[in-house]
Enzyme design. Structure first.
Site, PDB file in Angstrom:
ATOM      1  N   GLY A   1      39.141  47.537  32.670  1.00  0.00           N
ATOM      2  CA  GLY A   1      40.323  46.677  32.838  1.00  0.00           C
ATOM      3  C   GLY A   1      39.910  45.269  33.184  1.00  0.00           C
ATOM      4  O   GLY A   1      40.673  44.512  33.787  1.00  0.00           O
TER       5      GLY A   1
ATOM      6  N   GLY B   1      39.497  42.666  31.453  1.00  0.00           N
ATOM      7  CA  GLY B   1      39.975  41.563  30.623  1.00  0.00           C
ATOM      8  C   GLY B   1      41.112  40.765  31.227  1.00  0.00           C
ATOM      9  O   GLY B   1      41.348  39.617  30.838  1.00  0.00           O
ATOM     10  N   ARG B   2      41.838  41.373  32.138  1.00  0.00           N
ATOM     11  CA  ARG B   2      43.021  40.685  32.686  1.00  0.00           C
ATOM     12  C   ARG B   2      43.178  40.963  34.182  1.00  0.00           C
ATOM     13  O   ARG B   2      42.615  41.909  34.711  1.00  0.00           O
ATOM     14  CB  ARG B   2      44.297  41.216  32.035  1.00  0.00           C
ATOM     15  CG  ARG B   2      44.499  40.837  30.621  1.00  0.00           C
ATOM     16  CD  ARG B   2      45.863  41.358  30.171  1.00  0.00           C
ATOM     17  NE  ARG B   2      45.858  41.673  28.766  1.00  0.00           N
ATOM     18  CZ  ARG B   2      46.162  40.797  27.801  1.00  0.00           C
ATOM     19  NH1 ARG B   2      46.499  39.578  28.115  1.00  0.00           N
ATOM     20  NH2 ARG B   2      46.124  41.171  26.540  1.00  0.00           N
TER      21      ARG B   2
ATOM     22  N   ASP C   1      39.295  52.466  25.044  1.00  0.00           N
ATOM     23  CA  ASP C   1      40.431  53.058  25.746  1.00  0.00           C
ATOM     24  C   ASP C   1      39.856  54.019  26.788  1.00  0.00           C
ATOM     25  O   ASP C   1      39.184  54.997  26.425  1.00  0.00           O
ATOM     26  CB  ASP C   1      41.313  53.813  24.728  1.00  0.00           C
ATOM     27  CG  ASP C   1      42.544  54.426  25.367  1.00  0.00           C
ATOM     28  OD1 ASP C   1      42.553  54.645  26.596  1.00  0.00           O
ATOM     29  OD2 ASP C   1      43.500  54.706  24.622  1.00  0.00           O
ATOM     30  N   VAL C   2      40.139  53.767  28.064  1.00  0.00           N
ATOM     31  CA  VAL C   2      39.499  54.580  29.111  1.00  0.00           C
ATOM     32  C   VAL C   2      39.977  56.028  29.116  1.00  0.00           C
ATOM     33  O   VAL C   2      39.380  56.875  29.795  1.00  0.00           O
ATOM     34  CB  VAL C   2      39.668  53.960  30.523  1.00  0.00           C
ATOM     35  CG1 VAL C   2      38.925  52.647  30.658  1.00  0.00           C
ATOM     36  CG2 VAL C   2      41.136  53.836  30.912  1.00  0.00           C
TER      37      VAL C   2
ATOM     38  N   SER D   1      47.065  51.998  44.945  1.00  0.00           N
ATOM     39  CA  SER D   1      48.194  51.072  45.088  1.00  0.00           C
ATOM     40  C   SER D   1      49.038  51.501  46.274  1.00  0.00           C
ATOM     41  O   SER D   1      49.095  52.679  46.634  1.00  0.00           O
ATOM     42  CB  SER D   1      49.070  51.110  43.834  1.00  0.00           C
ATOM     43  OG  SER D   1      50.276  50.424  44.046  1.00  0.00           O
TER      44      SER D   1
ATOM     45  N   TYR E   1      53.414  56.766  38.095  1.00  0.00           N
ATOM     46  CA  TYR E   1      52.491  55.754  38.651  1.00  0.00           C
ATOM     47  C   TYR E   1      52.189  56.070  40.124  1.00  0.00           C
ATOM     48  O   TYR E   1      51.026  56.042  40.545  1.00  0.00           O
ATOM     49  CB  TYR E   1      53.122  54.369  38.509  1.00  0.00           C
ATOM     50  CG  TYR E   1      52.232  53.205  38.897  1.00  0.00           C
ATOM     51  CD1 TYR E   1      51.259  52.721  38.030  1.00  0.00           C
ATOM     52  CD2 TYR E   1      52.387  52.579  40.133  1.00  0.00           C
ATOM     53  CE1 TYR E   1      50.460  51.642  38.385  1.00  0.00           C
ATOM     54  CE2 TYR E   1      51.595  51.498  40.498  1.00  0.00           C
ATOM     55  CZ  TYR E   1      50.628  51.036  39.620  1.00  0.00           C
ATOM     56  OH  TYR E   1      49.841  49.969  39.980  1.00  0.00           O
TER      57      TYR E   1
ATOM     58  N   ALA F   1      49.899  59.019  40.204  1.00  0.00           N
ATOM     59  CA  ALA F   1      48.538  58.669  39.759  1.00  0.00           C
ATOM     60  C   ALA F   1      47.792  57.915  40.853  1.00  0.00           C
ATOM     61  O   ALA F   1      46.611  58.169  41.115  1.00  0.00           O
ATOM     62  CB  ALA F   1      48.598  57.837  38.482  1.00  0.00           C
ATOM     63  N   LYS F   2      48.495  56.986  41.522  1.00  0.00           N
ATOM     64  CA  LYS F   2      47.814  56.175  42.535  1.00  0.00           C
ATOM     65  C   LYS F   2      47.510  56.992  43.794  1.00  0.00           C
ATOM     66  O   LYS F   2      46.492  56.748  44.469  1.00  0.00           O
ATOM     67  CB  LYS F   2      48.660  54.948  42.861  1.00  0.00           C
ATOM     68  CG  LYS F   2      48.704  53.921  41.716  1.00  0.00           C
ATOM     69  CD  LYS F   2      47.323  53.600  41.177  1.00  0.00           C
ATOM     70  CE  LYS F   2      47.258  52.291  40.410  1.00  0.00           C
ATOM     71  NZ  LYS F   2      45.923  52.074  39.823  1.00  0.00           N
TER      72      LYS F   2
END
Ligand code: NAP
Length: 252
Positions: free
Chosen positions: A14, A16-17, A64-65, A143, A155, A158-159
């Site tokens: 990740g 790139g941004r 793609d991870v 997060s 989300y 996942a976090k």
């Protein structure tokens, strides 16, 4: 004062941004080589170009991870090209939400796949090289959403999973000297949060304003403010820390 020489190799997914890009730039203060893994080659190449301009070795792999085999291939080739690996940062992330009643299996899985399977893939692929490092560390990205987030149960799950992954890997790999920690950012100004405003039909001010007001510091965070904590967790300055989740939230 002792000025440490540039040394070591890091790989950032990740990169790139957003937070991942800021991590690449920050780590380049200490590391001689940075491998940037990202879905899109363009932004990752722009980060790598800046790193090279600063005199660092920078390599890009567009991957793609969620493709575990492709991650293995990318990490192997980065380790060969850069001559080793000392730090892995798994910062690739996406956010696709829906209220639970409307959440398709595809939406549920897409977020779990990028964050959890992506982190798993990055760590597993890196282990052989980390085992050869004299100062190996892993930093995952959780997060504050692990505490709960409406309309994004995938989300939040996942976090929270990344917290369990961090603590489990810390115990498993600690005897080998490999440290595993995570940051848990609050509301940070990146494409992810800017897109989040759009998806909710809110202006940026309408979305970010309440988040800022909810924090003790009264403002949202910048990617560089997460990157500096990632750098600390990757550095020998945190040599007696592992299995920790460090909140970077401005005090939420
Ligand atoms: P961002 O600006 O959208 O950056 C996410 C990066 O991950 C992008 O470069 C993106 O690549 C890459 N990515 C997404 N899916 C990928 C995949 N399948 N394979 C490889 N790369 C992939 O978001 P960000 O806010 O910096 O997020 C970075 C991390 O911080 C994420 O794990 C996120 O959950 C976490 N985080 C963010 C906040 C926040 O408030 N921003 C708060 C807490 C945690 P493309 O550009 O090519 O799509």
């Amino acid at each position: 004062m002792v000025v440490a020489p540039l040394s070591g190799v890091a790989i950032v997914s990740g990169g790139g941004r957003g937070i991942g890009a800021a991590v690449c730039v920050r780590l380049a203060d200490r590391f001689r080589a940075i491998g940037v893994i990202d879905l899109d080659r363009g932004p990752a190449e722009r980060v790598a170009t800046d790193l090279r301009a600063a005199g660092r070795v920078a390599e890009v792999r567009a991957v793609d991870v969620t493709d575990v085999a492709a991650v293995q291939e990318a990490v192997d080739s980065l380790v060969t090209a850069m001559g080793g690996l000392d730090t892995v940062v798994a910062a690739a992330g996406n956010q696709v939400g829906a209220e639970m009643a409307d959440m398709s299996v595809a939406v549920w899985s897409s977020v779990l796949d990028v964050h959890l399977t992506g982190s798993f893939a990055m760590v597993r692929a890196s282990l052989p090289a980390l085992r050869r490092s004299s100062s190996p560390s892993v930093v995952l990205v959780s997060s504050v959403a692990a505490r709960g987030i409406v309309g994004h149960a995938n989300y939040g799950a996942a976090k929270a999973g990344i917290m369990g992954l961090t603590r489990s890997l810390a115990r498993e790999l600690g005897p080998e000297g490999i440290r595993v920690n995570a940051v848990a950012p609050g509301f940070i100004d990146t494409r992810m949060t800017r897109d989040g405003a759009g998806h909710r039909g809110l202006s940026w001010e309408e979305f970010a304003g309440p988040a800022a007001a909810a924090s003790a510091l009264g403002r949202i965070g910048q990617p560089e403010e997460v990157a500096s904590v990632v750098d600390f967790l990757a550095s020998p300055d945190s040599s007696y820390m592992t299995g920790q989740i460090v909140y970077v939230t401005g005090g939420i």
